[in-house]
Write a protein that holds these residues in place. Structure first.
Motif, PDB file in Angstrom:
ATOM      1  N   SER A  48       0.821  -1.212   0.000  1.00 50.81           N
ATOM      2  CA  SER A  48       0.000   0.000   0.000  1.00 50.81           C
ATOM      3  C   SER A  48       0.853   1.259   0.000  1.00 50.81           C
ATOM      4  CB  SER A  48      -0.945  -0.013   1.199  1.00 50.81           C
ATOM      5  OG  SER A  48      -0.242  -0.386   2.352  1.00 50.81           O
ATOM      6  N   HIS A  49       2.158   1.118   0.089  1.00 48.20           N
ATOM      7  CA  HIS A  49       3.015   2.298   0.147  1.00 48.20           C
ATOM      8  C   HIS A  49       3.809   2.549  -1.118  1.00 48.20           C
ATOM      9  CE1 HIS A  49       2.635   0.837   4.373  1.00 48.20           C
ATOM     10  NE2 HIS A  49       2.105   2.036   4.430  1.00 48.20           N
ATOM     11  N   GLY A  50       4.013   1.505  -1.887  1.00 49.22           N
ATOM     12  CA  GLY A  50       4.821   1.697  -3.078  1.00 49.22           C
ATOM     13  C   GLY A  50       5.207   0.363  -3.658  1.00 49.22           C
ATOM     14  N   PHE A  51       6.138   0.398  -4.573  1.00 48.99           N
ATOM     15  CA  PHE A  51       6.585  -0.867  -5.152  1.00 48.99           C
ATOM     16  C   PHE A  51       8.081  -0.824  -5.363  1.00 48.99           C
ATOM     17  CE2 PHE A  51       6.997   0.632  -9.564  1.00 48.99           C
ATOM     18  CZ  PHE A  51       6.146   1.717  -9.571  1.00 48.99           C
ATOM     19  N   GLY A  52       8.632  -2.001  -5.554  1.00 48.36           N
ATOM     20  CA  GLY A  52      10.072  -2.089  -5.718  1.00 48.36           C
ATOM     21  C   GLY A  52      10.428  -3.176  -6.713  1.00 48.36           C
ATOM     22  N   LEU A  53      11.660  -3.111  -7.198  1.00 49.55           N
ATOM     23  CA  LEU A  53      12.147  -4.097  -8.154  1.00 49.55           C
ATOM     24  C   LEU A  53      13.432  -4.673  -7.589  1.00 49.55           C
ATOM     25  CD1 LEU A  53      11.769  -5.318 -11.023  1.00 49.55           C
ATOM     26  CD2 LEU A  53      13.304  -3.553 -11.840  1.00 49.55           C
TER      27      LEU A  53
END
Lengths: 1047, 371
Positions: free
Chosen positions: A632-637
């Motif tokens: 719910s806060h962001g995404f990452g790779l």
């Protein structure tokens, strides 16, 4: 847009649609919700389970399944097969009886209800007079004896349910025929047991609850024997030869009564309280089974010491000095023992114990030392731990399939070798392995009927994530959903409980000798372990699993056990955002140092999101070795080759405080749930007042009812209302990442395509990142780079639930490695690519790389329904072999399933599938790539449905009615070849051999299961020629039994 | 806090920037003054009014008499500002309890009508000229009644404009039962009703929707047979251009069709009540479906945030369509530009767009291609 709604009346297209689409709910996988009755037919070798909602389900050989539903929504209380027939009688809790039969229609058996009946007493009789407590189908199949609460036994003629009033055995009649000294005691009350004499159909046994048991002669209408116990009677078992009666009682004891010509037994000669001497609970059902070796099997339910084990659900097996109390994790509904089916056989020789517990079916192998459990081929308890998510992978390569099975088989060593095998797969290599296995192992004992369904065309896996941190791999190729392998992620983390806590913690010399059986364990040690997202690459064997506390694990399939440390990385999704405080759960604590892993999927990287919010989206690209995750806060790779983080992106709106406060479920509707709970309190107060038993009449009562009325009015005065407000950027949870997608497409310009990552949020934003993945030879040397290339804000701001890139031919891009494995055409990179964004409200196609809107289909604005699930699927035509189209399968919040065409976004078909109130069913839906799908109809059952005419997995099975079979044999005695029209490999040279007892026989037999059937029918034909009805019945039982006992 | 409000005794000692206010509630008068240049917030004004009348515990609506003698509402900063600035010399304020106020809505001539009901009935034709009063520049279209000629008189199709408006739509809907005339007599059928208005919301400020109005259609699609949640989702999905067809609970305010409206005998005093001072009263006939499409929202695409130099600039064409739909022909252009400015400013106030990017770099795409 409205033009879309008008069905375009292109007759050719309409015809094609009929060839492509068809909606069917095909089969229910899993364990029936709230089972309430168990029935078994030894002659058909078919198991029946009734449920509280009035469904009955029949199971035979793997793939043989039937389902019926009573018109009344009443619980099935009892199920009885008519001996030797394809008919069964059910008793519902509204005291009605129903006759069902398996009829052959078009070569396939169907279960249907023939007749129903409610027993009526004489006018003026109390309703309890006809309240049925026991049902005894007589071996003549003509009569049904019904024991009632009043103590009378009524007789009903089948199949028309004609009550034969003159043959009623009233308790008064029995009393009159009893000797004087018994008559003074009120020995009657309700009928607890009714049994037919195992050898003489003219004698029945009637057991009354006060402890009196009589043997009644049906022809002479007289009491042949009577036995009187001092304890309340619970149930009775009649030994196979009829010389011994065993009764069980409410004090936890059982008595053996030898049956002799003497009319009276003064005292039971042998009586025993197995778990005495302290007070015990009642033994509710008992089996007394003889064996060739001489020592009998005593199997009984209950009887545990009341004080210390009164709450256990136990079934005890006693044989030859061994005693085990099987301890079930849920209530035991009923149980039965599989024994020699031929009534002529001298001994019971039990071989399996079948226990229907509230939450699972447990089968115990009684022939193998140690009585190990058998893994049933169906009725798997999907909900051993609550299902939290599911993921379907179609068309698994054989290699991976075999490796998963191999990993799984090592986990099942505690199971008996008596296993149910799925039908043989079509591939020669797999078939070989399958046959090998079949020869090595004994067959699943409940194997009635023949599955006519074609072998599944491909191998499909259904992966379910569970609350306890496990992922289960199910073979979803065919009708039987079978557990192949279980993966636990718990080992990676430090938890309070020891994962090595074995099933059998009890010491050797404990009393009672309890042994835990079954897999149902709904208690999760730590809710943070729950699995939320799963992504499996079927080509590389890489698996990504993400959970409730922001943990993302990348796993690799390894055929050997290993011990290694799991690399840990923290992904700070808030980045430089300051001043936030996460109020939810803490992140999981990883176990330091090397961890031992079983063969199978072994984790090598653990990414933990910070804040540790539930992972809401996950994508894995096995070719680029990248995994993307979102919360719910962001995404990452994350680059799992180099084991380093490529980037993180915070999607949180600066004003969105709610998203930070903790687990979504708790915060999301706090206000709403508060309001609702107040309402509920108010309502429950009202209703509890209503339910209270009537007090003294008069003033008080009146005042109360007035208060009640006003209370009710208050409730009605507060109607449900909905706020109408446009979405805005300030709404909560706009940053919630709903979907992640990897694509090799034209992101920046129309000349060069490049790897890209797409992310869609709850606030209608789509982020696109261009990736630079170094070539394979420099993959470890150069870092993967990413930079944001696009940001699209959908003005309607509805949550983005799906992103897909279509190639130049408007076909969805293939999965990673699909092309490399020659399983897909390489995508068209010449024509221009298109981006499809599916929000909850609209479908929208954009041209790439410019992201100019091309087309759209509005769903919510026109119909009021919203997209809950979307999946790209290809549909084959049932007429043209190679013709296929790619479309979107869409599930809406109203439970409708639609097919929307690609790329023109035209609605094709619509079917209502799930009730709109069934929120958990809608949330659990998963689509396959071939137009099928699964959703949960209860915590423990998946309904399988199909939108395709071509890909259909449904049970098609035949159960030969013993009668018709028998008659046909009697009329002309055909060879096995003529008896059934099916093709078969060769003749049978093993006539007259014992099948069950001889593993030699297994080897001698030919590969095809059908041959076995033929051998049986030959046997049966030979026996069927005898004269009177009894031998005919024997032949029936014999023919369909698992082989001859006395040859 | 209420620096701009003063008791009327002190009026004389201030310069002419003070506006004298005569506030009437029932039979009681209060007098005080406001600063003409800086009247302050409506909220503060409301507090002052209820305080001076000692009616702080009752819900009231506030109206004022404008230069034409019309009773117009004061319920937000804009019209409060307008009221103060246009007061000459005295601002007459009328306060009503909310429940009472519902029965006599604001509108053109509503004040004078109450005073001289007889005279009004005769001068119907003359009052029609009131419709052509030049619109104050600061007003923007917030709503309109459309399709009057194709709908039964008992129904009202209301279009709400949310573009360029900071206000929430501001209403709630609920389930209910409505009575229909069926061949076999009256029958009760489930229906959707407006259950609540958010004070200060767009829906309330238009005065065209009211509590207990039955919702019949949303953007041309019947709601019969749909659940409350479905209708909610439909309304939210259409919120950028919401067209609601209602059957008003109060049938006295229906718009009378052109032909009948001309005959003065057919006009009851009630039928004029919905004539608003706002441009919403302009009747738009037969809104073509094209137009419903055309004011479609356009998604904003930001290219490569690494080069932050862009600002969202909606194409003027689509803007004109957004706003033009509600404005009758013959509106002077300043009004239109005003709303353009407002729309732009509202776009900028969105934090998502506050990257302070200069114009020129944004790709904007027109309405979607329809098949």
């Amino acid at each position: 847009m409205r033009r879309f709604l008008r069905p375009g009346h292109d007759p050719a297209r309409e015809r094609l649609k009929r060839d492509l689409f068809q909606f069917n709910k095909t089969v229910e996988h899993g364990f029936p919700h709230q089972p309430s009755a168990l029935g078994y037919s030894p002659s058909l070798r078919i198991l029946a389970i009734g449920t509280r909602s009035g469904a009955i389900k029949l199971y035979g050989a793997p793939g043989v399944e039937f389902m019926g539903l009573h018109r009344e929504n009443n619980a099935a209380v009892q199920i009885h097969f008519l001996p030797g027939q394809c008919r069964l009688v059910t008793l519902l809790d509204d005291n009605s009886l129903h006759l069902w039969s398996l009829k052959v229609k078009g070569g396939v058996s169907e279960l249907q209800e023939d007749e129903s009946f409610t027993l009526r007493g004489p006018p003026g009789a109390a309703p309890s007079a006809t309240q049925i407590t026991v049902v005894l189908p007589h071996s003549s199949c003509q009569l049904l004896y019904l024991g009632t609460e009043s103590g009378s036994v009524f007789v009903v003629q089948l199949p028309a349910f004609r009550a034969l009033e003159d043959r009623t055995i009233s308790s008064e009649a029995v009393l009159q025929r009893l000797p004087e000294e018994v008559r003074h005691r009120r020995a009657f009350e309700m009928v607890e047991a009714l049994q037919e004499h195992p050898r003489d159909p003219n004698q029945i046994l009637i057991g009354y609850s006060r402890g009196l048991v009589v043997i009644w002669d049906l022809q002479g209408s007289c009491v042949l024997c009577h036995f009187l116990s001092s304890q309340q009677l619970e149930n009775v078992c009649w030994q196979r030869d009829g010389h011994l009666i065993v009764s069980c009682h409410s004090d936890g004891g059982y008595c053996q009564w030898p049956v002799s010509s003497d009319t009276l037994q003064p005292e039971p000669p042998r009586s025993c309280v197995p778990y005495g001497p302290f007070p015990c609970k009642a033994i509710t059902k008992i089996f007394w089974l003889t064996t060739k070796q001489g020592l009998p099997f005593t199997i009984f339910q209950g009887g545990m010491p009341r004080a210390s084990y009164g709450d256990r659900h136990c079934i005890s097996v006693v044989h030859n000095g061994q005693q085990t109390a099987f301890d079930f994790t849920s209530r035991v509904i009923d149980f039965t023992v599989l024994t020699e089916a031929n009534p002529e056989a001298a001994f019971d020789d039990p071989y399996a114990l079948v226990v229907l517990a509230e939450e699972e079916l447990v089968v115990i192998d009684l022939q193998t030392a140690g009585w190990p459990p058998v893994q049933p081929p169906y009725l798997a308890s999907l909900h051993c731990s609550a299902i939290t998510c599911s993921h379907h992978v179609s068309n698994i390569p054989l290699k991976l399939w075999e490796r998963i099975i191999a990993a799984g088989s090592r986990q099942n060593t505690h199971f008996s070798t008596m296993v149910g095998l799925a039908p043989a797969p079509p591939q020669p290599r797999a078939r070989l392995a399958h046959e090998l296995l079949r020869h090595l192992l004994q067959e699943w004992p409940i194997n009635g009927g023949t599955s006519l369904a074609p072998a599944p065309p491909q191998r499909d896996l259904l992966l379910t994530g569970h609350e306890d941190g496990t992922v289960r791999f199910w073979d979803a190729s065919g009708v039987c959903l079978r557990l192949l392998y279980k993966l636990s992620t718990v080992r990676v983390f430090l938890t309070d409980t020891d994962p090595n806590d074995s099933l059998n913690a009890q010491g050797e010399d404990e009393w009672p000798p309890l042994r835990k059986v079954g897999s149902f364990d709904p208690y999760s040690d730590d809710p943070r372990l729950g699995i939320q997202k799963i992504f499996l690459c079927k080509y590389s064997g890489y698996l990504a699993v993400a959970g409730t506390a922001g943990q993302v694990l990348v796993l690799e399939l390894n055929d050997e056990e290993a011990e290694h440390a799991v690399e840990q990385v923290e992904a700070d999704l808030l980045q430089d955002q300051e001043g936030y405080r996460w109020k939810g759960h803490e992140r999981l604590c990883a176990r330091p140092g090397p961890v031992h892993f079983e063969p199978g999927f072994q984790p090598f990287v653990l990414v933990q999101c910070q804040p540790p919010a539930v992972v809401t989206s996950l994508a894995l690209h096995s070719e680029w070795r990248l995994v993307a995750f979102g919360t719910s806060h962001g995404f990452g790779l994350f680059d799992h080759q180099q084991r380093r983080q490529v980037f993180v992106k915070c999607t949180l709106h600066p004003n969105d405080q709610l998203a930070l406060e903790g687990p979504l479920s708790r915060v999301k509707s706090l206000k709403k749930s508060l309001r609702q709970s107040f309402r509920r309190i108010r309502r429950s107060r009202v209703s509890s007042r209503k339910r209270r038993p009537a007090g003294p009449p008069g003033e008080v009562q009146e005042g109360r009812s007035r208060a009640e009325r006003t209370g009710l009015q208050n409730v009605e005065l507060a109607p449900v209302q909905r706020k109408i407000e446009a979405r805005s950027a300030e709404d909560s949870f706009t940053g919630f990442v709903r979907t992640l997608y990897f694509a090799d497409t034209y992101l920046r310009d129309s000349f060069r395509h490049c790897p890209s990552l797409w992310a869609g949020t709850n606030g209608g934003t789509v982020y696109a990142f261009a990736l630079r993945v170094p070539p394979a030879e420099r993959r470890m040397d150069e870092p993967v780079r990413a930079e944001q290339a696009k940001e699209i804000q959908l003005m309607h701001r509805a949550p983005v639930v799906g992103i897909l890139v279509l190639d130049g031919h408007s076909v969805p891009l293939p999965e990673p490695l699909e092309v490399a494995h020659d399983l897909s055409k390489s995508p068209d990179m010449q024509g221009s690519h298109q981006l499809l964004v599916v929000s909850e409200e609209q479908f929208k196609v954009f041209a790439l790389p410019g992201v100019s809107a091309r087309l759209k289909l509005k769903l919510t604005a026109l119909e009021g329904s919203r997209v809950r699930r979307v999946g790209a699927a290809h549909f084959g035509s049932c007429r043209a072999e190679r013709y296929r189209e790619h479309h979107l399968a869409v599930l809406t919040n109203l439970g409708d399933i639609q097919v929307v065409s690609l790329p023109l976004l035209k609605p094709q078909v619509r079917y209502s599938c799930i009730r709109r109130e069934d929120v958990s069913g809608i949330a659990s839906c998963v689509f396959t790539k071939h137009g099928q799908g699964f959703y949960l109809i209860s915590p423990s059952e998946f309904e399988r449905f199909s939108l395709s005419t071509k890909w259909l997995v449904e049970p098609r099975c035949l159960v030969d009615s013993a009668e018709t079979k028998n008659h046909s044999r009697l009329c002309d005695r055909p060879g096995p070849e003529k008896a059934s029209g099916r093709a078969r490999n060769s003749g049978s040279q093993s006539d007259g051999e014992e099948r069950r007892s001889g593993p030699v026989m297994e080897h001698a037999l030919l590969n095809d299961e059908r041959v076995l059937k033929e051998i049986q029918s030959t046997l049966e034909g030979d026996r069927g020629s005898c004269g009177d009805w009894r031998s005919q019945r024997a032949a029936v039982g014999y023919g369909l039994s698992n082989g001859g006992g006395c040859s | 806090m209420n620096r701009s409000f003063h008791k009327s005794q002190t009026l004389r000692f201030y310069d002419c920037s003070a506006v004298e206010v005569k506030s009437k509630f029932g039979a009681e008068f209060r007098r005080f003054s406001l600063d003409r240049q800086k009247p302050g917030k409506f909220e503060d004004f409301y507090k002052l009014v209820v305080h001076t009348h000692h009616i702080s515990n009752t819900e009231v609506t506030i109206g004022y008499a404008d230069v034409h003698g019309d009773l117009l509402p004061i319920n937000n900063d804009d019209n409060f500002c307008k009221a103060v600035s246009s007061a000459s010399p005295l601002l007459r304020v009328f306060i009503q309890k909310r429940e009472e106020a519902e029965h006599c809505s604001f509108g053109v001539g509503s004040l004078s009508r109450r005073r001289r009901p007889l005279a009004l009935r005769e001068d119907g034709p003359r009052r029609r000229t009131h419709l052509h009063i030049g619109l104050p520049h600061d007003f923007r279209p917030v709503s309109s009644i459309i399709d009057v000629d194709i709908l039964p008189e008992t129904h009202r199709r209301v279009r709400l404009y949310r573009h360029g408006c900071q206000k929430p739509l501001g209403f709630y809907i609920r389930d209910g039962t409505s009575v229909r005339v069926a061949p076999q007599g009256l029958e009760k059928v489930p229906g959707i009703f407006i259950s609540r208005m958010v004070p200060g919301g767009l829906a309330e400020s238009t005065g065209l929707l009211a509590v207990d109005d039955e919702v019949l259609e949303v953007n041309g699609i019947e709601v019969a047979g749909k659940t409350l949640d479905q209708v909610t989702d439909m309304m939210i999905a259409n919120s950028h251009n919401l067209i609601v067809t209602v059957k008003p609970a109060n049938q006295r305010n229906n718009v009378v069709r052109g032909s009948r409206a001309l005959g003065s005998s057919g006009r009851s005093s009630d039928s004029t009540a919905s004539r608003h001072s706002l441009p919403a009263a302009h009747v738009l006939q037969n809104l073509p479906p094209d137009e419903m499409e055309s004011d479609e929202e356009a998604d904003v695409v930001l290219e490569g945030v690494l080069e932050p130099r862009l600002v969202p600039r909606p194409p003027p064409g689509s803007l004109a369509r957004v706003n033009g739909a509600g404005l009758a022909p013959g509106l002077h252009s300043p009004g239109r530009e005003g709303s353009v400015q407002r729309l732009l400013s509202s776009l900028r106030s969105d934090p998502r767009h506050s990257l302070a990017l200069p114009p020129g770099g944004v790709e904007e795409h027109g309405p979607a291609v329809t098949l």
